[in-house]
Design an enzyme around this catalytic site. Structure first.
Site, mmCIF file in Angstrom:
data_model
loop_
_atom_site.group_PDB
_atom_site.id
_atom_site.type_symbol
_atom_site.label_atom_id
_atom_site.label_comp_id
_atom_site.label_asym_id
_atom_site.label_seq_id
_atom_site.Cartn_x
_atom_site.Cartn_y
_atom_site.Cartn_z
ATOM 1 N N LYS A 133 0.840 -1.209 0.000
ATOM 2 C CA LYS A 133 0.000 0.000 0.000
ATOM 3 C C LYS A 133 0.875 1.259 0.000
ATOM 4 O O LYS A 133 2.094 1.187 0.249
ATOM 5 C CB LYS A 133 -0.888 -0.023 1.248
ATOM 6 C CG LYS A 133 -0.098 0.084 2.556
ATOM 7 C CD LYS A 133 -0.956 -0.155 3.778
ATOM 8 C CE LYS A 133 -0.113 -0.033 5.052
ATOM 9 N NZ LYS A 133 -0.884 -0.407 6.252
ATOM 10 N N TYR B 270 15.353 30.875 6.808
ATOM 11 C CA TYR B 270 14.253 31.670 7.361
ATOM 12 C C TYR B 270 14.301 31.740 8.875
ATOM 13 O O TYR B 270 14.508 30.732 9.557
ATOM 14 C CB TYR B 270 12.907 31.036 6.984
ATOM 15 C CG TYR B 270 12.507 31.186 5.545
ATOM 16 C CD1 TYR B 270 12.554 32.402 4.886
ATOM 17 C CD2 TYR B 270 12.043 30.072 4.850
ATOM 18 C CE1 TYR B 270 12.155 32.513 3.560
ATOM 19 C CE2 TYR B 270 11.638 30.173 3.528
ATOM 20 C CZ TYR B 270 11.690 31.396 2.878
ATOM 21 O OH TYR B 270 11.295 31.497 1.583
HETATM 22 C C1 LIG Z 1 -0.136 -1.411 6.899
HETATM 23 C C2 LIG Z 1 -0.731 -2.661 7.379
HETATM 24 C C3 LIG Z 1 0.037 -3.825 7.539
HETATM 25 C C4 LIG Z 1 1.540 -3.831 7.460
HETATM 26 O O1 LIG Z 1 2.046 -3.183 8.607
HETATM 27 P P1 LIG Z 1 3.605 -3.073 8.870
HETATM 28 O O2 LIG Z 1 3.721 -2.520 10.234
HETATM 29 O O3 LIG Z 1 4.143 -2.140 7.833
HETATM 30 O O4 LIG Z 1 4.147 -4.422 8.712
HETATM 31 C C5 LIG Z 1 -0.611 -5.006 7.828
HETATM 32 N N1 LIG Z 1 -1.949 -5.031 7.986
HETATM 33 C C6 LIG Z 1 -2.703 -3.923 7.897
HETATM 34 C C7 LIG Z 1 -4.167 -4.006 8.123
HETATM 35 C C8 LIG Z 1 -2.132 -2.704 7.611
HETATM 36 O O5 LIG Z 1 -2.890 -1.606 7.543
#
Ligand SMILES: *Cc1c(COP(=O)(O)O)cnc(C)c1O
Length: 379
Positions: free
Chosen positions: A37, A267
């Site tokens: 994702k 800045y």
């Molecule tokens: C993002 C996510 C993961 C992976 O999490 P990590 O901490 O990056 O391993 C797994 N399950 C769900 C539902 C997530 O949202």
């Protein structure tokens, strides 16, 4: 000009992603759903997906359907689960593309069933239970009714419940008491689903932290994300888990100048060199995902040493005080990388700006060019 180094680039090592995947897959000895994702955690959705599959991932996980459909458009045929959907989602495109769908609530199930009936496809569904994160998933109170509705839909042939799953609140603190509590709630929920006849559903609970630290949460499938990109979910040294960071963020110095002691830098003049020095201008800023909070806090590698950013990070640029080092325009500055060449790591940055490496790698982008090295999954 054609040979000019890029102004700023994110270098992604596909072989590292594949190797990290293989290390975890080997350790757990069961199917691994690689989470890609958020544009592959900032590493690029499609290249990251191909690299994890080359490393032995069995399936892919994404948050939203658009991410899943982008994988299919790119020709990725591996199983894909998408888990975050609001009301009114067009599930027919997902079913036609063979995307597995997570369901949190009875109204979501109704929408998936309607799309299954409309398309003539059987929806592959993962039912999500909230075991204590209080984020996605059905509460234990709502779970029996959701399970019963899903079992009816399965009997009618519109859905196949292929997963029962949940997500952990505290897996990065492997001794935290919520872990045992979530496992108990999860096992009760699985028992309810099994008793309702949902016997083919695979159980999955483990994110990266649980994949490296909590074997009792591995069940039928693990679901790591950040660890695949070589960052330690426990906030320590990824090498301790056999992982190697895949991302290097670098830029070329745009300008240097000699200035006297005491000039105010950037800045708001929050930095003043104590003696005559060389300032180096680095052409990336908060519009490129370099946190503004990094000013006077985060380290970079420049001129052979780590140096803290001098003064505020601006929209497009920041300044370094490189002392008397022989830093010239065009020279490389490394913000973070694997740490093997003296550069800071994303973990060091996270500590410096009071965030987590997840946020840094997913936000860096903007005008950085992305470049891939390594061959894993290349087409
Ligand atoms: C993002 C996510 C993961 C992976 O999490 P990590 O901490 O990056 O391993 C797994 N399950 C769900 C539902 C997530 O949202």
């Amino acid at each position: 000009m054609t040979n000019a180094p890029p102004r700023a680039e994110i270098v992604v090592d596909l072989d590292a992603i594949a190797a990290n995947t293989a290390v975890l897959r080997e350790r757990v000895g069961r199917p691994l759903m690689a989470v890609v994702k958020a544009d592959g955690y900032g590493h690029g959705l499609i290249p990251a997906a191909r690299a994890v599959l080359a490393g032995g991932a069995d399936a892919l996980g994404v948050a939203v359907l658009d991410e899943a459909l982008a994988l299919r458009s790119a020709g990725v045929t591996a199983p894909v689960l998408a888990w975050l959907h609001g009301p009114g989602t067009d599930y027919s495109a997902a079913l036609t593309a063979d995307i597995e769908i997570s369901v949190n609530a009875d109204w979501g199930l109704d929408e998936v069933v309607a799309a299954a009936q409309a398309t003539g496809r059987t929806a592959q569904v993962h039912l999500k239970v909230d075991t204590g994160l209080s984020r996605g998933g059905a509460t234990p109170a709502d779970w029996p009714a959701l399970v019963a509705a899903a079992a009816r839909a399965e009997a009618e042939g519109s859905v196949a419940v292929v997963g029962v799953w949940s997500h952990m609140a505290y897996a990065d603190a492997p001794t935290h008491p919520t872990i045992g509590a979530q496992v108990r709630v999860f096992e009760e929920a699985v028992g309810i689903a099994r008793a309702a006849g949902l016997t083919d559903a695979r159980r999955h609970l483990a994110n990266s932290a649980a994949t490296v630290a909590l074997p009792e949460t591995w069940y039928d499938l693990v679901r790591p994300g950040i660890a695949l990109y070589g960052l330690d979910p426990l906030g320590g040294d990824p090498a301790a888990h056999g992982l190697r960071p895949a991302m290097t963020v670098r830029a070329a110095v745009a300008l240097t100048k000699r200035v006297p002691a005491g000039v105010g830098v950037s800045y708001g003049h929050t930095y003043f060199p104590e003696r005559e020095t060389t300032l180096a201008l680095v052409p990336v800023g908060y519009a490129d995902g370099v946190p503004r909070a990094a000013g006077n806090r985060a380290p970079v590698l420049a001129g052979g040493a780590q140096r803290t950013i001098a003064g505020r990070v601006c929209m497009d640029q920041f300044v370094l005080d490189v002392g008397d080092a022989a830093v010239a325009p065009g020279d490389e500055v490394v913000l973070w990388g694997p740490g093997e060449g003296g550069e800071p790591t994303a973990q060091q940055w996270a500590d410096a700006v009071d965030t987590i490496h997840y946020e840094l790698v997913t936000r860096v982008g903007g005008r950085f060019a992305r470049r891939y090295v390594g061959s894993a999954g290349a087409v």
